[in-house]
Design a protein around this motif. Structure first.
Motif, short mmCIF file in Angstrom:
data_model
loop_
_atom_site.label_atom_id
_atom_site.label_comp_id
_atom_site.label_asym_id
_atom_site.label_seq_id
_atom_site.Cartn_x
_atom_site.Cartn_y
_atom_site.Cartn_z
N SER A 125 0.80 -1.23 0.00
CA SER A 125 0.00 0.00 0.00
C SER A 125 0.83 1.27 0.00
N ASP A 126 1.98 1.25 0.65
CA ASP A 126 2.80 2.46 0.74
C ASP A 126 3.89 2.52 -0.34
N ILE A 127 3.83 1.62 -1.30
CA ILE A 127 4.87 1.56 -2.32
C ILE A 127 4.32 2.04 -3.66
N ASN A 128 4.95 3.06 -4.21
CA ASN A 128 4.65 3.51 -5.56
C ASN A 128 5.97 3.51 -6.33
N PHE A 129 6.12 2.54 -7.22
CA PHE A 129 7.40 2.33 -7.91
C PHE A 129 7.86 3.60 -8.62
N SER A 130 6.97 4.24 -9.37
CA SER A 130 7.35 5.42 -10.14
C SER A 130 7.77 6.57 -9.24
N ASP A 131 7.00 6.80 -8.16
CA ASP A 131 7.33 7.90 -7.25
C ASP A 131 8.64 7.64 -6.51
N LYS A 132 8.82 6.44 -6.02
CA LYS A 132 10.01 6.11 -5.23
C LYS A 132 11.28 6.07 -6.09
N CYS A 133 11.11 5.66 -7.33
CA CYS A 133 12.29 5.49 -8.18
C CYS A 133 12.75 6.78 -8.84
N GLY A 134 11.94 7.82 -8.79
CA GLY A 134 12.36 9.09 -9.33
C GLY A 134 12.19 9.15 -10.84
N LYS A 135 12.81 10.16 -11.43
CA LYS A 135 12.69 10.38 -12.87
C LYS A 135 13.28 9.21 -13.64
N ILE A 136 12.49 8.66 -14.55
CA ILE A 136 12.95 7.53 -15.36
C ILE A 136 12.72 7.83 -16.84
N ILE A 137 13.32 7.03 -17.68
CA ILE A 137 13.21 7.23 -19.12
C ILE A 137 11.74 7.21 -19.53
N ALA A 138 11.40 8.11 -20.44
CA ALA A 138 9.99 8.29 -20.80
C ALA A 138 9.34 7.02 -21.32
N THR A 139 10.14 6.16 -21.99
CA THR A 139 9.57 4.94 -22.55
C THR A 139 9.40 3.84 -21.51
N ASN A 140 9.89 4.06 -20.31
CA ASN A 140 9.78 3.02 -19.28
C ASN A 140 8.32 2.68 -18.98
N ALA A 141 8.05 1.40 -18.88
CA ALA A 141 6.73 0.96 -18.44
C ALA A 141 6.66 1.07 -16.92
N THR A 142 5.50 1.42 -16.40
CA THR A 142 5.34 1.60 -14.95
C THR A 142 4.72 0.38 -14.28
N SER A 143 4.42 -0.65 -15.05
CA SER A 143 3.90 -1.89 -14.47
C SER A 143 4.35 -3.07 -15.32
N LEU A 144 4.24 -4.26 -14.73
CA LEU A 144 4.63 -5.47 -15.44
C LEU A 144 3.44 -5.98 -16.25
N THR A 145 3.63 -6.14 -17.56
CA THR A 145 2.53 -6.55 -18.43
C THR A 145 2.81 -7.83 -19.20
N PHE A 146 4.05 -8.34 -19.18
CA PHE A 146 4.38 -9.42 -20.11
C PHE A 146 3.62 -10.72 -19.83
N TYR A 147 3.16 -10.94 -18.59
CA TYR A 147 2.36 -12.14 -18.34
C TYR A 147 1.04 -12.11 -19.10
N TRP A 148 0.58 -10.91 -19.41
CA TRP A 148 -0.73 -10.75 -20.05
C TRP A 148 -0.65 -10.43 -21.54
N ASP A 149 0.44 -9.83 -22.00
CA ASP A 149 0.47 -9.41 -23.42
C ASP A 149 1.51 -10.15 -24.26
N TYR A 150 2.11 -11.24 -23.71
CA TYR A 150 3.19 -11.91 -24.44
C TYR A 150 2.72 -12.52 -25.76
N LYS A 151 1.45 -12.87 -25.87
CA LYS A 151 0.97 -13.49 -27.11
C LYS A 151 0.93 -12.49 -28.25
N THR A 152 0.77 -11.23 -27.94
CA THR A 152 0.72 -10.21 -28.99
C THR A 152 2.06 -9.51 -29.18
#
Length: 470
Positions: free
Chosen positions: A433-460
């Protein structure tokens, strides 16, 4: 001419027989040594071969009676390997110092008086998985290749029914070559009954959170943030080891760095050769100190001692929870992923299995309250399973770490000391609940994904990142 050729052939055959006899004697010696050093594995800081978690609480790993397995997830470390290039070169420096010693070795180093062969034949092997092909001994049972294949057979013994519901499924790996090789060896061990697609996920920071190595996508993450504190742990055991070996072998002049290199030499030689005479030089106290030093380094570099350890691990933990919530709707029931030890430690930090709220200290070894042991949690080939099963129309979750059930301390009232599903979701929410990856990790590359999606979109998307040796 014919007689001359025949004589050459006979002499070659005799030479080959003599060489075979020498090789045969070497293998006979190896057989005597292999399997006699496994008690040392738990002190090698995760660099040595796989071993089961030493304390299993007496809880069977199998699904409890009258329960049906609904889903299983795996986060695994790559198998046994050669040292990294950096670590390998450090070990080599110590080897050269010993190789150039002009005296006769005494006491624990006397084995070096024989025709000792350094365990890394080719520097190209650095970073690589150990296999039947590159191992120094064909009898070596500790190669990453054999470990992964044994692992897959154990997996089938426990979870094959989940695969029977669909013959086609995906396996996920980071694009580190050794992680990829481990995943492929595991798949090979499953046999020919399954159509498996291997999804290769890029470790590059630009992958952001859509990665099996999310720490690389976290700009503020630093393994070295606590190095100053960790260095306050006494290295006297190293100076004592170096002094003892120098007294036994006058003029040798080993340093503290050499002494530390010897522990890693022992561990990686076990991976490559199947045994290591170097492992026999340490006292019990020296092994305990080395092991705890590695606990400190791991805990403060990637575990709960790092301010962003759990933040990096939250990506995998959150994805795991989502897979559990969607298990009834997902055709795939077994989710298998391969990555590095650091990422497993990040993940464990987020889950909280080995966190009693007391940070490791550098002033003494906490024997009584020592719950975080890196080599027990993440040896080579480490495996962390999440089991979801149903019993009498109720669902439960529990963790299995290196063949041992590890209950959640605050939630273990279910069968087999599992956590009732809704209570588990509450537990996970309290951890995340108190963890926000994007906020805690600071400025990141614009193309960075903010969540893990490969378990759901690997077929496409069909993830196929190029392999890297790292």
């Amino acid at each position: 001419m014919a007689m001359g050729s025949a004589l050459v052939a006979i002499l070659a055959s005799v030479a080959a027989l003599g060489q075979a006899a020498v090789v045969g004697r070497q293998y006979a010696v190896a057989v005597d040594k292999i399997g006699t050093q496994e008690d040392i594995f738990r002190f090698l800081g995760g660099a040595g071969p796989y071993f089961s978690f030493p304390f299993d609480n007496g809880i069977p790993e199998q699904t409890p009676d009258c329960c049906k397995l609904m889903q299983v997830q795996l986060f695994a470390r790559h198998g046994e390997r050669f040292p990294t290039k950096k670590k390998g070169n450090k070990i080599l420096e110590t080897y050269y110092k010993l190789a150039n010693y002009t005296g006769t070795f005494n006491e624990s180093l006397s084995f070096l008086n024989d025709d000792y062969e350094f365990f890394v034949r080719d520097p190209e092997y650095y970073e690589e998985e150990t296999t039947l092909k590159n191992s120094l001994n064909p009898l070596n049972p500790y190669t990453g290749e054999r470990d992964a294949q044994r692992h897959s057979q154990n997996f089938l013994a426990l979870y094959k029914n989940l695969l029977n519901e669909t013959s086609s499924f995906a396996v996920f790996t980071s694009n580190s070559k050794r992680c990829h090789d481990t995943a492929q060896f595991f798949i090979d061990g499953l046999g020919n009954d399954y159509n498996v697609s291997l999804q290769v996920i890029d470790e590059a920071p630009s992958s952001g959170a859509n990665s099996l190595t999310p720490r690389y996508g976290c700009a503020n993450f630093s393994e070295s943030e606590n190095d100053g504190y960790v260095r306050t742990y006494s290295r006297e055991y190293l100076s004592n080891l170096a002094k003892r070996l120098n007294i036994e072998n006058k003029g040798l002049n080993l340093t503290n760095s050499d002494a530390e290199n010897l522990f890693f030499w022992c561990a990686y030689e076990l991976n490559v050769r199947g045994y290591s005479d170097i492992c026999s030089i340490f006292t019990e106290e020296e092994l305990i100190h080395f092991s705890y030093q590695d606990d400190l380094e791991s805990y403060y570099e990637n575990g709960n001692g790092n301010s962003l350890g759990a933040v990096a691990g939250s990506i995998l933990f959150n994805a795991s929870v989502e897979l559990l919530k969607q298990s009834d709707d997902l055709e795939q029931k077994a989710w298998l992923s391969f990555t590095h030890d650091s990422d497993l430690i990040n993940y464990i930090a987020a889950v909280g299995l080995f966190d009693n709220g007391v940070k490791l200290n550098t002033s003494y070894v906490p024997f009584r309250d020592h719950v975080y042991r890196k080599s027990w949690i993440a040896p080579q080939g480490a495996r962390i399973y999440t089991q979801k099963f149903s019993c009498y129309n109720q669902s439960y979750v529990r963790y299995v770490v290196n063949d041992a059930v590890i209950p959640i301390e605050s939630c273990s009232s279910g069968p087999g000391f599992s956590c009732p599903l809704e209570q588990f979701y509450d537990y996970a929410e309290s951890r995340l609940s108190d963890i926000n990856f994007s906020d805690k990790c600071g400025k990141i590359i614009a193309t960075n994904a903010t969540s893990l999606t490969f378990y759901w979109d690997y077929k496409t998307r069909n993830y196929n990142a190029s392999l890297v040796k790292k």
